[in-house]
Design an enzyme around this catalytic site. Sequence first.
Site, short mmCIF file in Angstrom:
data_model
loop_
_atom_site.label_atom_id
_atom_site.label_comp_id
_atom_site.label_asym_id
_atom_site.label_seq_id
_atom_site.Cartn_x
_atom_site.Cartn_y
_atom_site.Cartn_z
CG ASP A 20 -1.77 1.14 1.42
OD1 ASP A 20 -1.72 2.06 0.59
OD2 ASP A 20 -2.54 1.14 2.40
CB ILE A 21 1.45 3.91 -2.56
CG1 ILE A 21 2.65 4.79 -2.91
CG2 ILE A 21 0.13 4.68 -2.62
CD1 ILE A 21 2.65 5.30 -4.33
N GLY A 42 -9.56 3.44 -6.05
CA GLY A 42 -8.17 3.00 -6.23
C GLY A 42 -7.18 3.70 -5.32
CB VAL A 43 -3.62 4.51 -5.85
CG1 VAL A 43 -3.55 5.45 -7.01
CG2 VAL A 43 -2.45 4.72 -4.92
CG ASP A 44 -7.62 10.07 -6.34
OD1 ASP A 44 -7.07 10.75 -5.46
OD2 ASP A 44 -8.33 10.55 -7.25
CB SER A 127 -2.82 4.78 -16.68
OG SER A 127 -3.02 6.17 -16.83
N GLY A 129 -5.26 0.78 -13.38
CA GLY A 129 -6.45 0.32 -12.66
C GLY A 129 -7.69 0.75 -13.43
CB ALA A 130 -10.23 3.32 -12.64
CE1 TYR A 131 -9.41 7.54 -15.17
CE2 TYR A 131 -7.27 8.58 -15.42
CZ TYR A 131 -8.60 8.66 -15.06
OH TYR A 131 -9.12 9.85 -14.62
N1 AR6 Z 1 -1.27 1.44 -3.06
C1 AR6 Z 1 -0.63 1.16 -4.23
N2 AR6 Z 1 -1.27 0.87 -5.37
C2 AR6 Z 1 -2.62 0.85 -5.34
C3 AR6 Z 1 -3.37 1.13 -4.17
C4 AR6 Z 1 -2.62 1.45 -2.99
N3 AR6 Z 1 -3.23 1.74 -1.84
N4 AR6 Z 1 -4.69 1.03 -4.46
C5 AR6 Z 1 -4.77 0.69 -5.77
N5 AR6 Z 1 -3.53 0.58 -6.30
P1 AR6 Z 1 -6.08 3.28 -10.04
P2 AR6 Z 1 -5.74 4.78 -12.57
C6 AR6 Z 1 -3.13 0.24 -7.68
O1 AR6 Z 1 -7.42 2.80 -10.48
O2 AR6 Z 1 -5.85 3.53 -13.36
C7 AR6 Z 1 -9.33 6.86 -9.48
O3 AR6 Z 1 -10.69 6.75 -9.20
C8 AR6 Z 1 -4.13 -0.47 -8.57
O4 AR6 Z 1 -4.14 -1.85 -8.29
O5 AR6 Z 1 -5.93 3.74 -8.64
O6 AR6 Z 1 -4.66 5.77 -12.91
C9 AR6 Z 1 -8.90 8.28 -9.82
O7 AR6 Z 1 -9.68 9.25 -9.16
C10 AR6 Z 1 -3.55 -0.17 -9.94
O8 AR6 Z 1 -2.53 -1.09 -10.28
O9 AR6 Z 1 -5.57 4.52 -10.97
C11 AR6 Z 1 -9.10 8.33 -11.31
O10 AR6 Z 1 -10.45 8.64 -11.64
C12 AR6 Z 1 -2.91 1.19 -9.78
O11 AR6 Z 1 -2.87 1.45 -8.37
C13 AR6 Z 1 -8.79 6.94 -11.77
O12 AR6 Z 1 -9.04 6.09 -10.63
C14 AR6 Z 1 -3.65 2.32 -10.45
O13 AR6 Z 1 -5.06 2.11 -10.34
C15 AR6 Z 1 -7.34 6.77 -12.16
O14 AR6 Z 1 -7.14 5.50 -12.66
#
Ligand code: AR6
Length: 182
Positions: A20-21, A42-44, A127, A129-131
């Site tokens: 977890d970052i 996600g991470v946000d 990018s 995850g959700a993207y």
């Molecule tokens: N620590 C590290 N990595 C993580 C964590 C964490 N706590 N949680 C998720 N990940 P994403 P995106 C990973 O969807 O694709 C948001 O809603 C996850 O498994 O967080 O850039 C924003 O508001 C994946 O591999 O980011 C935007 O609307 C990676 O982080 C949108 O999602 C990125 O997934 C951005 O989408």
Amino acid sequence: MPDKIESEVKSSKIILAQGDITKQTTEAIVNAANSLLRGGGGVDGAIHRAGGPKIMEECRKIGGCPAGEAVITTGGNLKAKYVIHTVGPIWKGGNAREEETLTRAYQNSLALASRKGIRTLSFPSISTGAYGYPLQEASKVALNTIGNYLKGHPEIEKVVVVLFSDQDFHIYQETLKEIGLR
Ligand code: AR6
């Protein structure tokens, strides 16, 4: 010879971690945000939950961040002093300049860290995850871009790339080997 030294320095500066970052103790952590900077999943979501409302207050004042750019706030309750918010591309099949935008997201985050005197920072896999950016391709863009930046910027001492899942961690490990950084 100088090339070899450079690559040794470079490789020791990039560390892959799994987890977890929000728990990272680097001076800054990077958030994979959206262009409105209004939080999300996600991470946000994890960063805003762990960091508390101060980060969102600052994001509101900043107002937004176009894809490929980066902005900075304090780290609120996080161990990291700063959060660098960057916005990656939404994957649309590969012909919508996704690679260029993802490269710029990493570059601009690193350049902002340099300008702020930040020496250690952690990235998530932007990018992927959700993207929807395919992980293997994204891992090449991420690690090549970070590696290239570090060549010319000795002020950055350490970059940790934090992968959430075991599978993502292994793919990044393979890529690091493939591109000669390990
Ligand atoms: N620590 C590290 N990595 C993580 C964590 C964490 N706590 N949680 C998720 N990940 P994403 P995106 C990973 O969807 O694709 C948001 O809603 C996850 O498994 O967080 O850039 C924003 O508001 C994946 O591999 O980011 C935007 O609307 C990676 O982080 C949108 O999602 C990125 O997934 C951005 O989408």
